[in-house]
Design an enzyme around this catalytic site. Structure first.
Site, PDB file in Angstrom:
ATOM      1  N   TYR A 147       6.621  -8.526   8.591  1.00  0.00           N
ATOM      2  CA  TYR A 147       6.318  -7.097   8.677  1.00  0.00           C
ATOM      3  C   TYR A 147       6.600  -6.564  10.077  1.00  0.00           C
ATOM      4  O   TYR A 147       6.431  -7.271  11.070  1.00  0.00           O
ATOM      5  CB  TYR A 147       4.836  -6.839   8.391  1.00  0.00           C
ATOM      6  CG  TYR A 147       4.375  -7.174   7.002  1.00  0.00           C
ATOM      7  CD1 TYR A 147       4.421  -6.231   5.986  1.00  0.00           C
ATOM      8  CD2 TYR A 147       3.856  -8.434   6.718  1.00  0.00           C
ATOM      9  CE1 TYR A 147       3.969  -6.534   4.705  1.00  0.00           C
ATOM     10  CE2 TYR A 147       3.416  -8.746   5.443  1.00  0.00           C
ATOM     11  CZ  TYR A 147       3.476  -7.797   4.435  1.00  0.00           C
ATOM     12  OH  TYR A 147       3.031  -8.109   3.181  1.00  0.00           O
ATOM     13  N   ASP A 193       0.833  -1.197   0.000  1.00  0.00           N
ATOM     14  CA  ASP A 193       0.000   0.000   0.000  1.00  0.00           C
ATOM     15  C   ASP A 193       0.874   1.256   0.000  1.00  0.00           C
ATOM     16  O   ASP A 193       2.038   1.217   0.441  1.00  0.00           O
ATOM     17  CB  ASP A 193      -0.882   0.028   1.252  1.00  0.00           C
ATOM     18  CG  ASP A 193      -1.921  -1.079   1.259  1.00  0.00           C
ATOM     19  OD1 ASP A 193      -2.348  -1.490   0.164  1.00  0.00           O
ATOM     20  OD2 ASP A 193      -2.293  -1.524   2.362  1.00  0.00           O
ATOM     21  N   ASP A 250      -6.465   1.763   7.983  1.00  0.00           N
ATOM     22  CA  ASP A 250      -5.126   2.331   8.197  1.00  0.00           C
ATOM     23  C   ASP A 250      -5.240   3.849   8.283  1.00  0.00           C
ATOM     24  O   ASP A 250      -6.339   4.419   8.171  1.00  0.00           O
ATOM     25  CB  ASP A 250      -4.132   1.882   7.119  1.00  0.00           C
ATOM     26  CG  ASP A 250      -4.436   2.397   5.721  1.00  0.00           C
ATOM     27  OD1 ASP A 250      -5.262   3.334   5.573  1.00  0.00           O
ATOM     28  OD2 ASP A 250      -3.841   1.893   4.758  1.00  0.00           O
ATOM     29  N   ARG A 310      -3.498  -4.762   7.892  1.00  0.00           N
ATOM     30  CA  ARG A 310      -4.551  -3.807   8.261  1.00  0.00           C
ATOM     31  C   ARG A 310      -5.744  -4.533   8.874  1.00  0.00           C
ATOM     32  O   ARG A 310      -6.365  -4.042   9.818  1.00  0.00           O
ATOM     33  CB  ARG A 310      -5.028  -3.042   7.021  1.00  0.00           C
ATOM     34  CG  ARG A 310      -4.065  -1.992   6.531  1.00  0.00           C
ATOM     35  CD  ARG A 310      -4.646  -1.246   5.353  1.00  0.00           C
ATOM     36  NE  ARG A 310      -4.666  -2.033   4.140  1.00  0.00           N
ATOM     37  CZ  ARG A 310      -5.592  -1.923   3.182  1.00  0.00           C
ATOM     38  NH1 ARG A 310      -6.600  -1.092   3.342  1.00  0.00           N
ATOM     39  NH2 ARG A 310      -5.507  -2.642   2.083  1.00  0.00           N
TER      40      ARG A 310
END
Length: 295
Positions: free
Chosen positions: A68, A40, A82, A181
């Protein structure tokens, strides 16, 4: 013609994965560029880019597990799950105060292992041929189907408290297709205060890591990982003699020079990637051939 290989890029915040592909095309002077695994605009970190013939390897890379680092803000929900979305829900300070570290640990544990996850509606998933985020922006009510994902590790590294929110720094190791997310959203929902993602950085894709990856302004001078080295890192290698390499390139089944299961990267005596081979009983056959390099 541009060199064939895999380029590791450290994507900055604020640009899309397609923007990185476009910059790579301009920097290397080729249209034949693709990437494995969208990030993203909010997210930073490792984007794997294929150049020229090595784009054929992306299908074997996209399904690798990911690692992550992220920051989750508990106490607020947003339209996109987000920080790029609009805030649509705010928890009371009393509700925030009731979120103990024990409850956080229990919520994280419930989202670890094999779970069913509904992706964020504002995502690149296609619904009847159109991206979900385009449908959301057009005012449609988008309901995506749940998918099974695996969260191998969900560790909380730090907890910071304020009267109106709690921020968690986390590290997540997960299967391909996981939406971090959605983890933030679901953890917040489980705790009764809502949640969204404020920072996301991808550090690993399989055995590829962001350390040493090129920044976007250095793509023109970046060193590419050769197709042979990249494929061997993903699949493991099997060295084949010249006559076997020739037969594989011609689509023939060949003898198996060593025992293996699944798929392997077949490397010829010159160190070139012949392609990806698969065991077929007592023989092997190429399931993907690389274009032969002009000498």
């Amino acid at each position: 013609m541009a060199e064939s290989g895999i380029l590791l890029v450290d994507k900055p915040q604020g640009i899309t994965s397609h923007d990185v592909v476009a910059r790579t095309r301009r920097a290397l002077g080729t249209r034949k560029v693709g990437h494995a695994g969208t990030l993203d605009p909010l997210a930073t970190g490792l984007l794997i880019v294929g150049v020229e013939g090595a784009t054929r390897l992306l299908t074997f890379i996209v399904g690798l597990g990911k690692t992550y680092r992220a920051t989750i803000r508990l106490g607020q929900t947003t339209t996109s799950d987000d920080a790029d979305g609009d805030i649509v829900g705010v928890a009371s300070s009393e509700a925030i105060a009731r979120v103990t570290e024990e409850r956080i640990r229990a919520g994280v544990a419930a989202l670890t292992g094999e779970i069913s996850q509904i992706p964020s509606a504002v995502s690149a998933i296609k619904v009847d041929g159109k991206r979900a985020y385009d449908r959301v922006r057009a005012g449609e009510d988008v309901q995506l189907k749940a998918r099974d994902v695996v969260i191998s590790r969900f560790d909380v590294a730090d907890v910071r408290r304020a009267e109106d929110a709690i921020e968690l720094d986390v590290e997540v190791v997960c299967s391909s297709g996981t939406y971090i997310r959605a983890l933030a959203r679901d953890l917040g929902a489980d705790l009764g205060v809502g949640g969204h993602l404020t920072m996301l950085r991808r550090t690993h894709v399989g055995r590829f890591e962001v350390a040493g990856a090129a920044v976007v302004d250095e793509i023109a001078d970046a060193t590419l990982t050769s197709p042979a080295d990249a494929a061997a890192l993903v699949l493991g290698r099997i060295d084949v003699p010249a006559d076997t390499a020739r037969d594989l390139r011609h689509g023939k089944r060949t003898d198996v020079p060593e025992s293996f299961d699944g798929q392997r990267a077949a490397i010829d005596p010159d160190g070139e990637l012949v392609g990806v081979v698969e065991r077929r009983g007592s023989a092997m056959k190429s399931v993907m051939n690389m274009p032969e390099r002009q000498r």
